[in-house]
Write a protein that holds these residues in place. Structure first.
Motif, PDB file in Angstrom:
ATOM      1  N   VAL A  51      58.912  50.982  42.653  1.00  0.00           N
ATOM      2  CA  VAL A  51      58.306  50.201  41.570  1.00  0.00           C
ATOM      3  C   VAL A  51      56.846  49.922  41.904  1.00  0.00           C
ATOM      4  CG1 VAL A  51      58.353  47.966  40.390  1.00  0.00           C
ATOM      5  CG2 VAL A  51      60.490  49.160  40.860  1.00  0.00           C
ATOM      6  N   ARG A  52      56.570  49.520  43.135  1.00  0.00           N
ATOM      7  CA  ARG A  52      55.169  49.241  43.547  1.00  0.00           C
ATOM      8  C   ARG A  52      54.325  50.492  43.466  1.00  0.00           C
ATOM      9  NH1 ARG A  52      57.512  45.994  48.412  1.00  0.00           N
ATOM     10  NH2 ARG A  52      57.786  43.967  47.444  1.00  0.00           N
ATOM     11  N   VAL A  99      54.757  53.159  41.533  1.00  0.00           N
ATOM     12  CA  VAL A  99      54.554  53.512  40.134  1.00  0.00           C
ATOM     13  C   VAL A  99      53.563  52.554  39.485  1.00  0.00           C
ATOM     14  CG1 VAL A  99      55.675  53.639  37.865  1.00  0.00           C
ATOM     15  CG2 VAL A  99      56.768  54.659  39.876  1.00  0.00           C
ATOM     16  N   GLU A 100      53.682  51.274  39.753  1.00  0.00           N
ATOM     17  CA  GLU A 100      52.755  50.304  39.186  1.00  0.00           C
ATOM     18  C   GLU A 100      51.346  50.500  39.726  1.00  0.00           C
ATOM     19  OE1 GLU A 100      54.548  46.509  39.956  1.00  0.00           O
ATOM     20  OE2 GLU A 100      56.025  46.765  38.347  1.00  0.00           O
ATOM     21  N   GLU A 153      50.041  53.400  40.609  1.00  0.00           N
ATOM     22  CA  GLU A 153      49.495  54.587  39.954  1.00  0.00           C
ATOM     23  C   GLU A 153      49.054  54.279  38.531  1.00  0.00           C
ATOM     24  OE1 GLU A 153      52.467  57.641  40.169  1.00  0.00           O
ATOM     25  OE2 GLU A 153      52.361  57.757  42.346  1.00  0.00           O
ATOM     26  N   ALA A 154      49.743  53.341  37.890  1.00  0.00           N
ATOM     27  CA  ALA A 154      49.419  53.007  36.496  1.00  0.00           C
ATOM     28  C   ALA A 154      48.165  52.152  36.399  1.00  0.00           C
ATOM     29  CB  ALA A 154      50.594  52.288  35.846  1.00  0.00           C
ATOM     30  N   ALA A 155      47.796  51.481  37.481  1.00  0.00           N
ATOM     31  CA  ALA A 155      46.638  50.568  37.461  1.00  0.00           C
ATOM     32  C   ALA A 155      45.312  51.297  37.501  1.00  0.00           C
ATOM     33  CB  ALA A 155      46.719  49.602  38.629  1.00  0.00           C
ATOM     34  N   ARG A 188      62.245  48.649  45.382  1.00  0.00           N
ATOM     35  CA  ARG A 188      60.965  47.940  45.230  1.00  0.00           C
ATOM     36  C   ARG A 188      59.779  48.814  45.583  1.00  0.00           C
ATOM     37  NH1 ARG A 188      63.117  42.748  47.736  1.00  0.00           N
ATOM     38  NH2 ARG A 188      63.783  41.647  45.879  1.00  0.00           N
ATOM     39  N   ASP A 198      66.991  46.604  37.333  1.00  0.00           N
ATOM     40  CA  ASP A 198      66.179  47.787  37.616  1.00  0.00           C
ATOM     41  C   ASP A 198      66.689  48.402  38.919  1.00  0.00           C
ATOM     42  OD1 ASP A 198      64.255  49.719  38.110  1.00  0.00           O
ATOM     43  OD2 ASP A 198      62.563  48.397  37.684  1.00  0.00           O
TER      44      ASP A 198
END
Length: 73
Positions: free
Chosen positions: A65-66, A68-69, A71-73, A62, A58
């Motif tokens: 990634v954090r 984006v993750e 925002e998805a939560a 990092r 990927d």
């Protein structure tokens, strides 16, 4: 004529990693820059390249990634 130390097949290489999980192919004869640590090597250039390809699936930093993750939560 001086050759590019990053493309010399006869030089040993390191794989460096930074806090963002980004990797860099680095000639073992050059000091490791601040903010980077040795993850692999010294080894032949192709072995170092193979390590990067296997370890760095990927390309996103990092922190991205954090974010984006999060925002998805």
């Amino acid at each position: 004529m001086q050759t590019n130390p990053f493309e010399n097949a006869d030089t040993s290489y390191l794989v460096l990693v930074n806090d963002e999980g980004q990797r860099s192919l680095w000639p073992a004869t050059i000091d490791v820059p601040a903010g980077w640590t040795v993850e692999f090597g010294p080894e032949a250039r192709q072995h170092a390249v193979d390590h990067i390809e296997a370890a760095w699936q990927d390309m996103r930093p990092r922190s991205l990634v954090r974010a984006v993750e999060g925002e998805a939560a």
